[in-house]
Design an enzyme around this catalytic site. Structure first.
Site, PDB file in Angstrom:
ATOM      1  N   CYS A   2     -38.218 -16.059   8.188  1.00 54.86           N
ATOM      2  CA  CYS A   2     -37.782 -16.818   9.347  1.00 54.86           C
ATOM      3  C   CYS A   2     -38.512 -18.162   9.410  1.00 54.86           C
ATOM      4  CB  CYS A   2     -38.018 -16.107  10.668  1.00 54.86           C
ATOM      5  SG  CYS A   2     -37.263 -14.498  10.761  1.00 54.86           S
ATOM      6  N   ASN A 101     -40.966 -15.761  14.702  1.00 58.04           N
ATOM      7  CA  ASN A 101     -41.136 -15.364  13.309  1.00 58.04           C
ATOM      8  C   ASN A 101     -42.252 -14.339  13.276  1.00 58.04           C
ATOM      9  OD1 ASN A 101     -41.608 -15.232  10.528  1.00 58.04           O
ATOM     10  ND2 ASN A 101     -42.879 -17.068  10.528  1.00 58.04           N
ATOM     11  N   LYS A 491     -37.576 -12.465 -12.597  1.00 61.37           N
ATOM     12  CA  LYS A 491     -36.751 -13.671 -12.361  1.00 61.37           C
ATOM     13  C   LYS A 491     -35.285 -13.319 -12.510  1.00 61.37           C
ATOM     14  CE  LYS A 491     -39.077 -15.671 -10.810  1.00 61.37           C
ATOM     15  NZ  LYS A 491     -40.473 -15.732 -10.555  1.00 61.37           N
ATOM     16  N   GLU A 494     -33.975 -11.042  -9.565  1.00 63.11           N
ATOM     17  CA  GLU A 494     -33.930 -11.617  -8.214  1.00 63.11           C
ATOM     18  C   GLU A 494     -32.870 -12.700  -8.066  1.00 63.11           C
ATOM     19  OE1 GLU A 494     -37.464 -13.623  -6.674  1.00 63.11           O
ATOM     20  OE2 GLU A 494     -38.091 -14.049  -8.706  1.00 63.11           O
TER      21      GLU A 494
HETATM   22  C1  F6R Z   1     -40.662 -14.050  -7.038  1.00 61.67           C
HETATM   23  C2  F6R Z   1     -41.461 -14.475  -5.920  1.00 61.67           C
HETATM   24  C3  F6R Z   1     -42.147 -13.454  -5.109  1.00 61.67           C
HETATM   25  C4  F6R Z   1     -43.502 -13.981  -4.613  1.00 61.67           C
HETATM   26  C5  F6R Z   1     -44.134 -12.964  -3.665  1.00 61.67           C
HETATM   27  C6  F6R Z   1     -45.523 -13.400  -3.243  1.00 61.67           C
HETATM   28  O1  F6R Z   1     -40.121 -15.128  -7.718  1.00 61.67           O
HETATM   29  O2  F6R Z   1     -41.537 -15.640  -5.634  1.00 61.67           O
HETATM   30  O3  F6R Z   1     -42.297 -12.266  -5.824  1.00 61.67           O
HETATM   31  O4  F6R Z   1     -44.323 -14.199  -5.717  1.00 61.67           O
HETATM   32  O5  F6R Z   1     -43.334 -12.819  -2.534  1.00 61.67           O
HETATM   33  O6  F6R Z   1     -45.495 -14.642  -2.631  1.00 61.67           O
HETATM   34  P1  F6R Z   1     -46.793 -15.524  -2.482  1.00 61.67           P
HETATM   35  O7  F6R Z   1     -47.190 -15.964  -3.849  1.00 61.67           O
HETATM   36  O8  F6R Z   1     -46.377 -16.661  -1.607  1.00 61.67           O
HETATM   37  O9  F6R Z   1     -47.831 -14.656  -1.856  1.00 61.67           O
END
Ligand code: F6R
Length: 614
Positions: A2, A101, A491, A494
């Site tokens: 959000c 949020n 990758k 997703e």
């Molecule tokens: C995949 C992706 C997510 C983030 C995960 C952690 O491409 O981006 O798996 O890596 O949600 O996010 P951060 O790094 O922001 O803690």
């Protein structure tokens, strides 16, 4: 999870609110809404299921001259994506409007309590209770004092929140508060702004107020921003910082999508990160805020992260153990938070988080701090919760990452982890200065090696055809390449919605090989390394079962070239550095497969960039 924005000032609010939502859409995009307030206090609401573009189309019918408003783009947690569940939410009288949020964990008790007192709820969300609690407080103990009503209402909440709200009784005023979810504010001559993160404010100001945990802020049309503690004691010096990137960094700049742009930006991101990092005595990481004695004494490391950042951690373990000789455990934050931890007197916790706001990762850091460990954050977002709450911070400086799937932050975090490992290794004497210099020189070659991979994007475009009629794919690799395989599979799934499974190549014969049938795509990550020959055997095993193999191999590797259906070639690189280079091919491959399947590569379904709920 959000995105929220708010504006009160001299100008019509709607253009900023819609633009702000577009910028924050990566945080959630299943519904969106806006609430505008006229000088008389009368409120106008537009909200709908769908993306910000759908909301903007509805707003075209408005003659929106109001100069105060709040808005929201949603990633559903409680209640399906629908018009009714879209924010803002109002109280029974329709005179209080709230965007939120986070998650209100005790909302069911509060709803029951409020319903008993005659409140009617129009949505299935947890957020709507906030509007009704403010309504009650305004009518009761707060006696019309909006800030007091917000303070009393939030004192009843459990969970996490960043909230912006309007009250028809206080025209022009926006009240904001936060606990556990981020919120930044700006005071400008044109008015006062609020947003979930700085990307939405970069067009308006370079100086931002970071609303602190449990604090409340009042925004006025004069541009004044006053910050209070939760009990309304004024905060004399709110936490502020400067935004160090320009607004154009968050625009497409001629690229077809943000993922394409961010993949292409990786060489520059790494160059920026490495600038000035090699000093006379080794790696310069002045920002860590740990004393040399503390650093030298570290005898155990926990790396905690989620998703792609967790993959960085898996590779970082190799760096910490090989160079600094420090035993390292790598954990997914969501699991770690409910596990036993075994800290020593000198345990270091390294959290890795692009956004700096991932709820599970922050909870892990707090758990480690409570156990007496020092916490260092590797993060991309200046002033994020991870940066503020940790004992030390290493900014990866990759610039804003807008596409939901992480690309440039991944490679920058890998390089940051390598810098940290060399820094620790030098501090505890595990390696010589000349070795630090050699590794650093190798690191400096990463941008050039990535540029070569980028120039071979056509190989990924061709290889993507192997997935045209696939329902699933397997990614294999050994050693550090098994993590590259994991990241490639993540990758792909997703952004293309194609099932993909990554496995250590040698483990494949213990189960996953049963999946392989003629034409089944198998990506084998087999660059030059000490386990190349072993991985080639695994490549042969899947070939023997009719797989269509896509091999990521080093230039001139004739043996692999003879075995694979498609080749993704990488220039020769030191084995430790290969994950930084090789993954770029897999990012490109995932993007091409997703585009061929007609997917939105920047905003994959069900996902959000910043996961601020546990
Ligand atoms: C995949 C992706 C997510 C983030 C995960 C952690 O491409 O981006 O798996 O890596 O949600 O996010 P951060 O790094 O922001 O803690």
């Amino acid at each position: 999870m959000c995105g929220i924005v708010g504006y009160t000032g001299k100008n019509p609010a709607l253009p900023f609110l819609l633009e702000g939502l577009r910028t924050l859409e990566y945080r959630g995009y299943d519904s969106a809404g806006v609430e505008l307030e006229a000088p008389s206090g009368s409120l106008t609401e537009v909200k709908c299921k769908g993306r910000v573009a759908a909301l903007a189309a509805l707003c075209e019918k408005l003659d929106a001259t109001q100069t105060t408003g709040i808005a929201h783009t949603r990633w559903a947690t409680h209640g399906e994506p629908s018009d009714a569940n879209a924010h803002p939410h109002r109280d029974c009288s329709g005179r209080v409007a709230v965007v939120h949020n986070g998650i209100i964990e005790n909302f069911q008790e509060l709803v029951a309590e409020l319903e008993e007192r005659g409140h009617h709820f129009a949505s299935e969300t947890d957020s709507e209770v906030i509007a009704h609690l403010i309504e009650e407080a305004l009518a009761g103990p707060a006696e019309g004092d909006f800030a007091l009503a917000v303070s009393l209402a939030t004192s009843r909440l459990e969970g996490s929140w960043a909230i912006a709200c309007l009250s028809a009784a206080s025209p022009g005023e926006i009240l904001c508060c936060r606990k556990g979810s981020p919120l930044v504010l700006a005071s400008t001559p044109d008015g006062a702004y609020a947003a979930s993160d700085v990307t939405a404010l970069a067009h308006t100001t370079s100086h931002v107020v970071n609303l602190g945990e449990g604090q409340i802020a009042r925004l006025l049309p004069t541009g004044e921003v006053s910050v209070f503690e939760g009990d309304l004691t004024p905060v004399a010096e709110p936490d502020t910082f400067d935004i160090d990137w320009d607004a154009s960094a968050a625009t497409l700049g001629g690229y077809p999508d943000f993922m394409a742009k961010e993949i292409a930006e990786q060489p520059e991101a790494i160059e920026r990160l490495l600038e000035g990092r090699l000093g006379q005595d080794g790696i310069v990481l002045d920002e860590l805020r740990l004393s040399p004695e503390e650093v030298a004494a570290i005898d155990r490391i926990y790396v905690v992260a989620c998703g792609t950042s967790w993959h960085v951690g898996l590779i970082a373990k190799t760096y910490f153990e090989t160079w600094a000789r420090i035993p390292t455990t790598v954990e997914c934050a969501s699991e770690f938070n409910y596990e036993e931890i075994l800290t020593t007197d000198h345990t270091l916790c390294v959290i890795i988080t692009q956004s700096g706001e991932t709820a599970d990762t922050l909870a892990s850091a707090r758990k480690m701090q409570a156990a007496g460990a020092k916490v260092i954050a590797i993060t991309n977002v200046l002033g994020s919760s991870a940066a503020r709450e940790s004992d030390g911070v290493l900014y990866v400086q990759a610039g804003p990452e807008i596409a939901v799937a992480s690309t440039k932050a991944y490679t920058a975090q890998l390089v940051a982890a390598a810098l940290l490992a060399l820094f620790l290794a030098r501090a505890n004497g595990a390696i010589s200065l000349s070795e630090v210099r050699s590794r650093f020189r190798e690191m400096q070659r990463a941008p050039e090696l990535i540029r070569i991979v980028l120039s071979r994007a056509w190989q990924d475009e061709v290889a993507a055809q192997a997935f045209a009629s696939a329902h699933s794919a397997l990614f294999l690799g050994r050693g550090v390449s098994s993590t590259t395989a994991r990241e490639g599979a993540l990758k792909l799934k997703e952004i293309s919605y194609l099932h993909a499974e990554a496995y250590p190549a040698g483990e494949m014969k213990h189960g996953p090989i049963a999946l392989v049938e003629p034409g089944y795509p198998v990506v084998v990550v087999v660059p030059e390394s000490h386990v190349r020959d072993k991985t080639i055997s695994n490549l042969q095993e899947v070939n023997a079962r009719g797989a269509t193999t896509i091999a990521l191999a080093t230039n001139g590797d004739v043996r692999v070239a003879q075995l694979a259906s498609h080749l993704l070639l990488v220039p020769p690189a030191p084995e430790w550095l290969s994950p930084v280079v090789d993954v770029v091919h897999l990012q490109l491959l995932a993007r091409y497969v997703a585009l061929a399947r007609g997917c939105d590569v920047d905003k994959p379904r069900n996902l959000a960039k910043s996961v601020t709920v546990e």
